[in-house]
Design a protein around this motif. Structure first.
Motif, PDB file in Angstrom:
ATOM      1  N   HIS A 342      87.678   1.405  -5.562  1.00 40.91           N
ATOM      2  CA  HIS A 342      88.412   0.905  -6.485  1.00 40.91           C
ATOM      3  C   HIS A 342      87.603   0.569  -7.716  1.00 40.91           C
ATOM      4  N   SER A 343      88.330   0.622  -8.765  1.00 38.99           N
ATOM      5  CA  SER A 343      87.698   0.393 -10.095  1.00 38.99           C
ATOM      6  C   SER A 343      87.519  -1.049 -10.133  1.00 38.99           C
ATOM      7  N   VAL A 344      86.179  -1.658 -10.602  1.00 37.34           N
ATOM      8  CA  VAL A 344      86.125  -3.003 -10.539  1.00 37.34           C
ATOM      9  C   VAL A 344      86.761  -3.806 -11.449  1.00 37.34           C
ATOM     10  N   LEU A 345      87.151  -3.076 -12.635  1.00 42.19           N
ATOM     11  CA  LEU A 345      87.651  -3.842 -13.601  1.00 42.19           C
ATOM     12  C   LEU A 345      89.150  -4.360 -13.125  1.00 42.19           C
ATOM     13  N   SER A 346      89.774  -3.205 -12.405  1.00 44.20           N
ATOM     14  CA  SER A 346      91.184  -3.509 -11.961  1.00 44.20           C
ATOM     15  C   SER A 346      91.119  -4.217 -10.740  1.00 44.20           C
ATOM     16  N   SER A 347      90.108  -4.649 -10.139  1.00 46.73           N
ATOM     17  CA  SER A 347      90.110  -5.454  -8.809  1.00 46.73           C
ATOM     18  C   SER A 347      89.671  -6.916  -9.188  1.00 46.73           C
ATOM     19  N   ILE A 348      89.151  -7.185 -10.493  1.00 49.34           N
ATOM     20  CA  ILE A 348      88.890  -8.404 -10.729  1.00 49.34           C
ATOM     21  C   ILE A 348      90.009  -9.101 -11.735  1.00 49.34           C
ATOM     22  N   PHE A 349      90.900  -9.761 -11.399  1.00 47.98           N
ATOM     23  CA  PHE A 349      92.089 -10.195 -12.094  1.00 47.98           C
ATOM     24  C   PHE A 349      91.645 -11.328 -13.060  1.00 47.98           C
ATOM     25  N   ASP A 350      90.629 -11.986 -13.241  1.00 52.88           N
ATOM     26  CA  ASP A 350      90.112 -13.082 -14.037  1.00 52.88           C
ATOM     27  C   ASP A 350      89.436 -12.548 -15.165  1.00 52.88           C
ATOM     28  N   ARG A 351      89.946 -12.120 -16.106  1.00 52.96           N
ATOM     29  CA  ARG A 351      89.435 -11.469 -17.252  1.00 52.96           C
ATOM     30  C   ARG A 351      88.571 -12.760 -17.964  1.00 52.96           C
ATOM     31  N   GLU A 352      88.960 -13.798 -17.999  1.00 48.98           N
ATOM     32  CA  GLU A 352      88.247 -14.688 -18.533  1.00 48.98           C
ATOM     33  C   GLU A 352      86.764 -15.152 -17.946  1.00 48.98           C
ATOM     34  N   TRP A 353      86.754 -14.986 -16.722  1.00 46.05           N
ATOM     35  CA  TRP A 353      85.520 -14.816 -15.776  1.00 46.05           C
ATOM     36  C   TRP A 353      84.705 -13.726 -16.224  1.00 46.05           C
ATOM     37  N   ILE A 354      85.186 -12.442 -16.463  1.00 46.69           N
ATOM     38  CA  ILE A 354      84.458 -11.204 -16.956  1.00 46.69           C
ATOM     39  C   ILE A 354      83.848 -11.399 -18.339  1.00 46.69           C
ATOM     40  N   THR A 355      84.641 -12.018 -19.042  1.00 45.40           N
ATOM     41  CA  THR A 355      83.959 -12.190 -20.638  1.00 45.40           C
ATOM     42  C   THR A 355      83.439 -13.462 -20.890  1.00 45.40           C
ATOM     43  N   LYS A 356      83.280 -14.237 -20.114  1.00 43.26           N
ATOM     44  CA  LYS A 356      82.765 -15.703 -20.206  1.00 43.26           C
ATOM     45  C   LYS A 356      81.556 -15.923 -19.189  1.00 43.26           C
ATOM     46  N   GLU A 357      82.128 -16.403 -18.051  1.00 41.23           N
ATOM     47  CA  GLU A 357      81.272 -16.566 -16.767  1.00 41.23           C
ATOM     48  C   GLU A 357      80.164 -15.415 -16.464  1.00 41.23           C
ATOM     49  N   PHE A 358      80.771 -14.420 -16.246  1.00 40.38           N
ATOM     50  CA  PHE A 358      79.765 -13.073 -16.047  1.00 40.38           C
ATOM     51  C   PHE A 358      78.681 -12.977 -17.058  1.00 40.38           C
ATOM     52  N   VAL A 359      79.065 -13.074 -18.383  1.00 38.36           N
ATOM     53  CA  VAL A 359      78.267 -12.895 -19.365  1.00 38.36           C
ATOM     54  C   VAL A 359      77.440 -14.013 -19.635  1.00 38.36           C
ATOM     55  N   GLN A 360      77.535 -15.284 -19.502  1.00 42.40           N
ATOM     56  CA  GLN A 360      76.781 -16.243 -19.456  1.00 42.40           C
ATOM     57  C   GLN A 360      75.734 -16.321 -18.216  1.00 42.40           C
ATOM     58  N   THR A 361      76.227 -15.807 -16.948  1.00 47.61           N
ATOM     59  CA  THR A 361      75.368 -15.909 -15.935  1.00 47.61           C
ATOM     60  C   THR A 361      73.839 -14.820 -16.118  1.00 47.61           C
ATOM     61  N   LEU A 362      74.577 -13.711 -16.687  1.00 48.05           N
ATOM     62  CA  LEU A 362      73.485 -12.657 -17.005  1.00 48.05           C
ATOM     63  C   LEU A 362      72.583 -13.223 -17.870  1.00 48.05           C
ATOM     64  N   GLN A 363      73.161 -13.834 -18.927  1.00 50.70           N
ATOM     65  CA  GLN A 363      72.261 -14.392 -20.182  1.00 50.70           C
ATOM     66  C   GLN A 363      71.203 -15.249 -19.636  1.00 50.70           C
ATOM     67  N   ASN A 364      71.849 -16.331 -18.657  1.00 50.03           N
ATOM     68  CA  ASN A 364      70.853 -17.249 -18.319  1.00 50.03           C
ATOM     69  C   ASN A 364      69.800 -16.825 -17.374  1.00 50.03           C
ATOM     70  N   LEU A 365      70.165 -15.748 -16.760  1.00 50.02           N
ATOM     71  CA  LEU A 365      68.952 -15.052 -15.786  1.00 50.02           C
ATOM     72  C   LEU A 365      67.845 -14.407 -16.669  1.00 50.02           C
ATOM     73  N   SER A 366      68.428 -13.819 -17.890  1.00 48.23           N
ATOM     74  CA  SER A 366      67.802 -13.259 -18.716  1.00 48.23           C
ATOM     75  C   SER A 366      66.701 -14.058 -19.535  1.00 48.23           C
ATOM     76  N   ASN A 367      67.229 -14.957 -19.916  1.00 49.20           N
ATOM     77  CA  ASN A 367      66.441 -16.137 -20.632  1.00 49.20           C
ATOM     78  C   ASN A 367      65.346 -16.594 -19.778  1.00 49.20           C
TER      79      ASN A 367
END
Length: 502
Positions: A342-367
């Protein structure tokens, strides 16, 4: 049983005549055996002198022939040269040789060619059985203890490839290196031929065929980003010089770590220009972390997620691209045969999670640098090396930091993480992938910091100023770390998507 040894110069016609006579005797007499030795004309005299001195013989021509008396408990019995061997054959066996001079010369020429070919084969065999020379720089780093067992598992270079491992670091870390050497020996790995350490700079990377560059431990305090950037130049200059001077001409250099990975790779390429193509930066750590965050959201395993692309600065300002990302063995309403995805993007219906929480989680780990812990960093380096030697999985996209040659509109002259595949002992940038072009705004942000890092490191720019994005409410391009194929649904988020390590 009579055993005779016939030795001579490879191009000697009298050796050729004696050899043919001996072959006839061995073929027709059940108790007659011969052993042949040929030497190159350039080394024949030295070899003959050593043999005669060892056995207390006197002989100065080619060939030399003796009979082995080992079955009687004695040393060899010198027969002499060709004439003596011919007389012996006539007297004891009633056989002589009628070989013409012309035929003697032809066979002598063939013998010389055969000798050269055999010597080349021996050299090639030595290359095959000699251990792979692997060096780890900054081996006192924490990640090294996680990396060594992976390198010695047999999965990275092959179960039949023996390894000679050398740990290199500063002299003040000698005790630490000694401890690591002892622990490595205790592994009793079947692929480990030798393990040692080196703290002498001029001997670093001698005959190295693989060099792994880990994060150097800075002894001096730095008080600004600019001083951090400039502090990388002297060490990379030294490493580049040593690699050019000491390493094998086809050496593979892999740069891992969590600080200024792209910059260090760029500097090494500058100071080791003859092997610049063989210097790469590991991006699988960031890629693996992104897969793990997605897997937790989708309640699957990170190994089931493929083709996540990391663009840009591996340990800095980067983008995680999910447009090609796939998930396998995913529990959903739609089922398929083995290999169905399956396409990952088509399988995750929570677009806000992709553009916010997912981004913030990676950024926190990076920092915090947590996405480059010892286990993940070691696994990322080992996996990249495995792909380099044996090829990446067919059809799978791998992220790798390589020097840009203008692909995807990226400026030339900077190391940039982009999609590649490994095959036939090298890597190829996947420029033929569909629908992965980068907008000018994204490119400006991804390349701006990398260009500035390089300028500051060389002193051409005094102050580093991160590229900040100004969001335009009318712009449908997502301004998150994730490149979303459904831009209009993603909207415009205020997160600038940086993964800063400064």
């Amino acid at each position: 049983m009579a055993k005779f040894v016939i030795a001579g110069k490879a191009n000697c016609p009298y050796y050729a005549k004696a050899e043919l006579l001996a072959d006839y005797l061995q073929k027709n007499l059940p108790d007659f055996r011969i052993f042949k030795i040929t030497q190159h004309p350039d080394v024949w005299e030295e070899w003959l002198e050593d043999v005669c001195e060892k056995n207390m013989w006197y002989h100065r021509t080619s060939p030399i022939i003796w009979r082995e008396l080992l079955d009687r408990g004695g040393k060899g019995l010198l027969l002499g040269g060709y004439n003596e061997f011919l007389e012996h054959a006539q007297l004891y066996y009633g056989v002589t040789s009628n070989m013409t001079t012309e035929l003697m010369m032809v066979i002598a020429k063939e013998n010389m060619q055969t000798h050269i070919e055999q010597e080349l084969d021996k050299e090639n065999m030595k290359d095959l059985i000699s251990p792979l020379q692997v060096w780890i720089a900054s081996a006192g780093a924490y990640v090294c203890c996680h990396l060594i067992p992976l390198l010695l598992s047999g999965e990275v270079f092959g179960i039949h490839t023996e390894i000679s491992l050398t740990l290199f670091d500063q002299e003040q870390r000698e005790e630490c290196l000694k401890d690591i050497v002892i622990e490595t020996q205790n592994l009793a790995s079947p692929v480990l031929r030798t393990v040692s350490f080196c703290t002498t700079v001029k001997e670093a990377f001698l005959q190295a065929e693989v060099i792994i560059i880990l994060d150097d431990i800075m002894d001096e305090e730095v008080y600004s980003l600019e001083s951090c950037l400039r502090s990388r130049v002297p060490l990379c200059r030294l490493y580049g010089y040593l690699i050019e001077k000491n390493a094998h001409k086809s050496v593979k250099v892999i740069v891992g770590g969590k600080t200024f990975l792209n910059l260090k790779t760029t500097l090494l390429m500058k100071y080791a220009p003859s092997i610049a193509r063989n210097i790469i930066a590991v991006a699988l750590g960031v890629e693996g972390q992104a897969k793990a965050v997605l897997a937790r959201k989708m309640k699957t395993t990170s190994a089931s997620i493929k083709d996540v692309i990391i663009w840009g600065n591996i340990t800095g300002n980067n983008y995680v691209d999910l447009r090609k990302a796939k998930v396998y063995n995913y529990e959903s309403a739609v089922k398929g045969p083995p290999g169905y995805h399956h396409s990952v993007l088509s399988s995750i219906f929570d677009r806000e999670w992709i553009t916010k929480e997912f981004v913030q989680t990676l950024q926190n780990l990076s920092n915090t640098g947590k996405q480059f812990g010892g286990i993940l960093a070691a696994h990322s380096i080992a996996t990249t090396l495995k792909y380099w030697y044996h090829g990446s999985p067919p059809g799978e996209i791998v992220s790798l930091g390589v020097m840009s040659e203008g692909q995807f509109g990226i400026p030339e002259g900077i190391v940039f993480s982009m999609p590649v595949k490994f095959e036939n002992g090298t890597w190829v940038v996947l420029t033929d992938l569909e629908d992965i072009s980068l907008s000018e705004k994204i490119l400006n942000r991804l390349t701006g910091d990398l260009i500035q890092e390089k300028l500051v490191a060389f002193g051409d720019l005094l102050t580093f100023e991160p590229i900040e994005e100004v969001s335009d409410p009318k712009d449908k391009e997502p301004s998150s770390t994730v490149l979303n194929e459904e831009k209009e649904q993603a909207g415009s988020d205020d997160s600038d998507g940086k993964n800063e390590e400064y």
